[in-house]
Design a protein around this motif. Sequence first.
Motif, mmCIF file in Angstrom:
data_model
loop_
_atom_site.group_PDB
_atom_site.id
_atom_site.type_symbol
_atom_site.label_atom_id
_atom_site.label_comp_id
_atom_site.label_asym_id
_atom_site.label_seq_id
_atom_site.Cartn_x
_atom_site.Cartn_y
_atom_site.Cartn_z
ATOM 1 N N LEU A 9 0.837 -1.198 0.000
ATOM 2 C CA LEU A 9 0.000 0.000 0.000
ATOM 3 C C LEU A 9 0.873 1.249 0.000
ATOM 4 O O LEU A 9 0.595 2.201 -0.723
ATOM 5 N N GLN A 10 1.944 1.245 0.773
ATOM 6 C CA GLN A 10 2.851 2.391 0.790
ATOM 7 C C GLN A 10 3.489 2.596 -0.583
ATOM 8 O O GLN A 10 3.606 3.713 -1.065
ATOM 9 N N ARG A 11 3.887 1.503 -1.238
ATOM 10 C CA ARG A 11 4.480 1.614 -2.573
ATOM 11 C C ARG A 11 3.457 2.112 -3.580
ATOM 12 O O ARG A 11 3.777 2.885 -4.462
ATOM 13 N N LEU A 12 2.200 1.673 -3.441
ATOM 14 C CA LEU A 12 1.150 2.145 -4.349
ATOM 15 C C LEU A 12 1.001 3.657 -4.238
ATOM 16 O O LEU A 12 0.814 4.340 -5.230
ATOM 17 N N ARG A 13 1.080 4.166 -3.041
ATOM 18 C CA ARG A 13 0.911 5.599 -2.832
ATOM 19 C C ARG A 13 2.062 6.410 -3.429
ATOM 20 O O ARG A 13 1.906 7.567 -3.759
ATOM 21 N N ARG A 14 3.235 5.781 -3.585
ATOM 22 C CA ARG A 14 4.397 6.502 -4.111
ATOM 23 C C ARG A 14 4.519 6.405 -5.627
ATOM 24 O O ARG A 14 5.275 7.144 -6.228
ATOM 25 N N ARG A 15 3.823 5.454 -6.247
ATOM 26 C CA ARG A 15 3.952 5.259 -7.696
ATOM 27 C C ARG A 15 3.340 6.413 -8.461
ATOM 28 O O ARG A 15 2.391 7.039 -8.031
ATOM 29 N N ALA A 16 3.883 6.671 -9.625
ATOM 30 C CA ALA A 16 3.317 7.702 -10.497
ATOM 31 C C ALA A 16 1.997 7.199 -11.064
ATOM 32 O O ALA A 16 1.841 6.013 -11.313
ATOM 33 N N PRO A 17 1.036 8.089 -11.281
ATOM 34 C CA PRO A 17 -0.245 7.652 -11.827
ATOM 35 C C PRO A 17 -0.085 7.147 -13.252
ATOM 36 O O PRO A 17 0.784 7.598 -13.987
ATOM 37 N N PRO A 18 -0.917 6.182 -13.651
ATOM 38 C CA PRO A 18 -0.848 5.681 -15.017
ATOM 39 C C PRO A 18 -1.275 6.767 -15.998
ATOM 40 O O PRO A 18 -1.893 7.756 -15.629
ATOM 41 N N VAL A 19 -0.952 6.560 -17.259
ATOM 42 C CA VAL A 19 -1.255 7.550 -18.285
ATOM 43 C C VAL A 19 -2.748 7.864 -18.327
ATOM 44 O O VAL A 19 -3.144 9.006 -18.529
ATOM 45 N N ALA A 20 -3.588 6.846 -18.115
ATOM 46 C CA ALA A 20 -5.031 7.063 -18.186
ATOM 47 C C ALA A 20 -5.591 7.699 -16.920
ATOM 48 O O ALA A 20 -6.790 7.924 -16.824
ATOM 49 N N ALA A 21 -4.737 8.012 -15.976
ATOM 50 C CA ALA A 21 -5.212 8.559 -14.716
ATOM 51 C C ALA A 21 -5.916 9.890 -14.915
ATOM 52 O O ALA A 21 -5.594 10.654 -15.812
ATOM 53 N N LEU A 22 -6.829 10.133 -14.024
ATOM 54 C CA LEU A 22 -7.601 11.366 -13.981
ATOM 55 C C LEU A 22 -8.491 11.557 -15.201
ATOM 56 O O LEU A 22 -8.992 12.641 -15.443
ATOM 57 N N LEU A 23 -8.678 10.497 -15.970
ATOM 58 C CA LEU A 23 -9.672 10.528 -17.030
ATOM 59 C C LEU A 23 -10.996 10.154 -16.421
ATOM 60 O O LEU A 23 -11.097 9.763 -15.290
ATOM 61 N N VAL A 24 -11.935 10.233 -17.206
ATOM 62 C CA VAL A 24 -13.184 10.002 -16.586
ATOM 63 C C VAL A 24 -14.014 8.959 -17.316
ATOM 64 O O VAL A 24 -13.566 8.333 -18.179
ATOM 65 N N TYR A 126 -9.756 3.503 -17.545
ATOM 66 C CA TYR A 126 -10.081 4.850 -17.085
ATOM 67 C C TYR A 126 -10.088 4.872 -15.565
ATOM 68 O O TYR A 126 -10.714 4.019 -14.938
ATOM 69 N N VAL A 127 -9.412 5.864 -14.992
ATOM 70 C CA VAL A 127 -9.310 5.950 -13.540
ATOM 71 C C VAL A 127 -9.589 7.379 -13.094
ATOM 72 O O VAL A 127 -9.087 8.325 -13.687
ATOM 73 N N VAL A 128 -10.387 7.499 -12.049
ATOM 74 C CA VAL A 128 -10.581 8.786 -11.391
ATOM 75 C C VAL A 128 -10.073 8.612 -9.963
ATOM 76 O O VAL A 128 -10.497 7.699 -9.257
ATOM 77 N N TYR A 129 -9.167 9.472 -9.563
ATOM 78 C CA TYR A 129 -8.589 9.416 -8.222
ATOM 79 C C TYR A 129 -9.227 10.461 -7.316
ATOM 80 O O TYR A 129 -9.563 11.554 -7.752
ATOM 81 N N ARG A 140 -17.937 11.462 -14.455
ATOM 82 C CA ARG A 140 -16.763 12.107 -15.048
ATOM 83 C C ARG A 140 -16.169 11.242 -16.149
ATOM 84 O O ARG A 140 -15.774 11.742 -17.210
ATOM 85 N N ILE A 141 -16.125 9.938 -15.917
ATOM 86 C CA ILE A 141 -15.599 9.033 -16.938
ATOM 87 C C ILE A 141 -16.525 9.035 -18.157
ATOM 88 O O ILE A 141 -16.053 9.079 -19.300
ATOM 89 N N ALA A 142 -17.831 8.992 -17.923
ATOM 90 C CA ALA A 142 -18.784 9.023 -19.035
ATOM 91 C C ALA A 142 -18.644 10.307 -19.834
ATOM 92 O O ALA A 142 -18.672 10.289 -21.067
ATOM 93 N N ALA A 143 -18.467 11.422 -19.158
ATOM 94 C CA ALA A 143 -18.306 12.705 -19.843
ATOM 95 C C ALA A 143 -17.034 12.683 -20.708
ATOM 96 O O ALA A 143 -17.054 13.152 -21.847
ATOM 97 N N TYR A 144 -15.960 12.155 -20.167
ATOM 98 C CA TYR A 144 -14.726 12.086 -20.934
ATOM 99 C C TYR A 144 -14.906 11.184 -22.148
ATOM 100 O O TYR A 144 -14.526 11.549 -23.270
ATOM 101 N N ARG A 145 -15.502 10.007 -21.924
ATOM 102 C CA ARG A 145 -15.656 9.043 -23.027
ATOM 103 C C ARG A 145 -16.588 9.576 -24.112
ATOM 104 O O ARG A 145 -16.412 9.246 -25.285
ATOM 105 N N SER A 146 -17.548 10.406 -23.749
ATOM 106 C CA SER A 146 -18.468 10.945 -24.762
ATOM 107 C C SER A 146 -17.770 11.928 -25.693
ATOM 108 O O SER A 146 -18.248 12.186 -26.800
ATOM 109 N N THR A 147 -16.634 12.475 -25.280
ATOM 110 C CA THR A 147 -15.896 13.418 -26.127
ATOM 111 C C THR A 147 -14.850 12.721 -26.988
ATOM 112 O O THR A 147 -14.234 13.353 -27.825
ATOM 113 N N GLN A 148 -14.647 11.432 -26.763
ATOM 114 C CA GLN A 148 -13.634 10.680 -27.495
ATOM 115 C C GLN A 148 -14.271 9.909 -28.650
ATOM 116 O O GLN A 148 -15.358 9.362 -28.496
ATOM 117 N N PRO A 149 -13.583 9.852 -29.808
ATOM 118 C CA PRO A 149 -14.141 9.117 -30.952
ATOM 119 C C PRO A 149 -14.140 7.619 -30.714
ATOM 120 O O PRO A 149 -13.485 7.070 -29.937
#
Length: 149
Positions: A9-24, A126-129, A140-149
Amino acid sequence: MPFPAFSLLQRLRRRAPPVAALLVLLPLASTVCAEVRVFTDSAHPVTVPAGITVTELDAPARLVAALGAGLPSDPARAEAIMRRRLKEALPGAPAPAQIAQAYQGVADAYNAGIAKLPAVMVDGRYVVYGEPNVSRALSRIAAYRSTQP
Protein backbone atom coordinates in the motif's frame (compact mmCIF):
# COMPACT_ATOMS: atom_id res chain seq x y z
CA MET A 1 9.15 -5.96 9.47
CA PRO A 2 6.02 -4.22 8.14
CA PHE A 3 3.03 -6.28 7.09
CA PRO A 4 3.34 -7.18 3.35
CA ALA A 5 0.03 -5.60 2.31
CA PHE A 6 0.90 -2.43 4.23
CA SER A 7 4.25 -2.22 2.43
CA LEU A 8 2.52 -2.69 -0.89
CA LEU A 9 0.00 0.00 0.00
CA GLN A 10 2.85 2.39 0.79
CA ARG A 11 4.48 1.61 -2.57
CA LEU A 12 1.15 2.15 -4.35
CA ARG A 13 0.91 5.60 -2.83
CA ARG A 14 4.40 6.50 -4.11
CA ARG A 15 3.95 5.26 -7.70
CA ALA A 16 3.32 7.70 -10.50
CA PRO A 17 -0.25 7.65 -11.83
CA PRO A 18 -0.85 5.68 -15.02
CA VAL A 19 -1.26 7.55 -18.28
CA ALA A 20 -5.03 7.06 -18.19
CA ALA A 21 -5.21 8.56 -14.72
CA LEU A 22 -7.60 11.37 -13.98
CA LEU A 23 -9.67 10.53 -17.03
CA VAL A 24 -13.18 10.00 -16.59
CA LEU A 25 -17.53 5.45 -17.30
CA LEU A 26 -20.54 4.94 -18.81
CA PRO A 27 -23.60 5.83 -16.79
CA LEU A 28 -24.80 2.92 -14.71
CA ALA A 29 -27.97 2.77 -16.78
CA SER A 30 -25.97 2.33 -19.96
CA THR A 31 -26.55 -0.76 -22.07
CA VAL A 32 -22.80 -1.21 -22.50
CA CYS A 33 -21.34 -3.51 -19.86
CA ALA A 34 -18.37 -1.98 -18.12
CA GLU A 35 -16.24 -3.44 -15.39
CA VAL A 36 -16.11 -1.01 -12.49
CA ARG A 37 -13.71 -1.50 -9.60
CA VAL A 38 -13.18 0.76 -6.64
CA PHE A 39 -9.91 0.65 -4.70
CA THR A 40 -9.78 2.30 -1.31
CA ASP A 41 -8.89 1.67 2.33
CA SER A 42 -10.55 2.25 5.69
CA ALA A 43 -9.14 5.79 5.83
CA HIS A 44 -10.90 6.72 2.56
CA PRO A 45 -14.58 5.73 2.80
CA VAL A 46 -16.56 5.74 -0.44
CA THR A 47 -20.22 5.92 -1.44
CA VAL A 48 -20.85 3.05 -3.83
CA PRO A 49 -23.93 2.10 -5.87
CA ALA A 50 -25.05 -1.53 -5.59
CA GLY A 51 -23.25 -4.10 -7.68
CA ILE A 52 -19.83 -2.43 -7.79
CA THR A 53 -16.80 -4.24 -6.47
CA VAL A 54 -14.94 -2.42 -3.70
CA THR A 55 -11.44 -3.53 -2.81
CA GLU A 56 -10.11 -2.29 0.51
CA LEU A 57 -6.34 -2.42 0.35
CA ASP A 58 -5.92 -2.58 4.11
CA ALA A 59 -8.28 -5.58 4.39
CA PRO A 60 -5.47 -8.19 4.54
CA ALA A 61 -3.96 -6.53 7.62
CA ARG A 62 -7.35 -6.34 9.34
CA LEU A 63 -8.20 -9.98 8.52
CA VAL A 64 -4.84 -11.31 9.70
CA ALA A 65 -5.10 -9.26 12.90
CA ALA A 66 -8.56 -10.71 13.54
CA LEU A 67 -7.28 -14.21 12.87
CA GLY A 68 -4.43 -13.76 15.36
CA ALA A 69 -6.45 -11.99 18.04
CA GLY A 70 -6.23 -13.38 21.54
CA LEU A 71 -3.42 -15.84 20.95
CA PRO A 72 -1.48 -17.02 24.01
CA SER A 73 2.20 -16.14 24.43
CA ASP A 74 3.19 -19.82 24.33
CA PRO A 75 4.26 -20.42 20.69
CA ALA A 76 3.17 -24.07 20.63
CA ARG A 77 -0.33 -23.27 21.93
CA ALA A 78 -0.60 -20.26 19.63
CA GLU A 79 0.35 -22.40 16.64
CA ALA A 80 -2.23 -25.05 17.54
CA ILE A 81 -4.94 -22.42 17.88
CA MET A 82 -4.00 -20.81 14.57
CA ARG A 83 -4.04 -24.16 12.78
CA ARG A 84 -7.49 -24.87 14.20
CA ARG A 85 -8.76 -21.40 13.22
CA LEU A 86 -7.48 -21.86 9.69
CA LYS A 87 -8.88 -25.39 9.40
CA GLU A 88 -12.30 -24.78 10.92
CA ALA A 89 -14.64 -22.02 9.87
CA LEU A 90 -15.05 -20.41 13.27
CA PRO A 91 -17.65 -17.65 13.67
CA GLY A 92 -16.00 -14.24 13.49
CA ALA A 93 -12.67 -15.61 12.24
CA PRO A 94 -11.73 -14.91 8.62
CA ALA A 95 -11.47 -17.94 6.35
CA PRO A 96 -8.27 -18.56 4.39
CA ALA A 97 -10.21 -17.92 1.14
CA GLN A 98 -11.28 -14.52 2.47
CA ILE A 99 -7.67 -13.63 3.28
CA ALA A 100 -6.51 -14.84 -0.15
CA GLN A 101 -9.20 -12.74 -1.85
CA ALA A 102 -8.09 -9.67 0.11
CA TYR A 103 -4.47 -10.16 -0.97
CA GLN A 104 -5.63 -10.68 -4.57
CA GLY A 105 -7.29 -7.26 -4.43
CA VAL A 106 -4.00 -5.67 -3.35
CA ALA A 107 -2.21 -7.44 -6.21
CA ASP A 108 -4.90 -6.25 -8.67
CA ALA A 109 -4.44 -2.64 -7.53
CA TYR A 110 -0.70 -2.90 -7.91
CA ASN A 111 -0.95 -4.47 -11.37
CA ALA A 112 -3.42 -1.78 -12.46
CA GLY A 113 -0.97 0.93 -11.41
CA ILE A 114 -3.33 2.46 -8.85
CA ALA A 115 -1.43 5.42 -7.43
CA LYS A 116 -3.85 7.15 -5.06
CA LEU A 117 -6.93 6.31 -3.01
CA PRO A 118 -9.81 6.19 -3.51
CA ALA A 119 -9.60 5.13 -7.14
CA VAL A 120 -12.52 4.32 -9.43
CA MET A 121 -11.41 2.24 -12.41
CA VAL A 122 -13.49 1.35 -15.45
CA ASP A 123 -12.62 -1.40 -17.90
CA GLY A 124 -9.03 -1.29 -16.64
CA ARG A 125 -8.48 1.86 -18.74
CA TYR A 126 -10.08 4.85 -17.08
CA VAL A 127 -9.31 5.95 -13.54
CA VAL A 128 -10.58 8.79 -11.39
CA TYR A 129 -8.59 9.42 -8.22
CA GLY A 130 -9.71 11.08 -5.02
CA GLU A 131 -13.49 11.05 -5.63
CA PRO A 132 -15.28 9.31 -2.73
CA ASN A 133 -18.65 9.40 -4.53
CA VAL A 134 -18.41 6.61 -7.09
CA SER A 135 -21.46 7.82 -9.04
CA ARG A 136 -19.76 11.19 -9.58
CA ALA A 137 -16.55 9.48 -10.68
CA LEU A 138 -18.53 7.38 -13.14
CA SER A 139 -20.17 10.52 -14.50
CA ARG A 140 -16.76 12.11 -15.05
CA ILE A 141 -15.60 9.03 -16.94
CA ALA A 142 -18.78 9.02 -19.03
CA ALA A 143 -18.31 12.70 -19.84
CA TYR A 144 -14.73 12.09 -20.93
CA ARG A 145 -15.66 9.04 -23.03
CA SER A 146 -18.47 10.95 -24.76
CA THR A 147 -15.90 13.42 -26.13
CA GLN A 148 -13.63 10.68 -27.50
CA PRO A 149 -14.14 9.12 -30.95
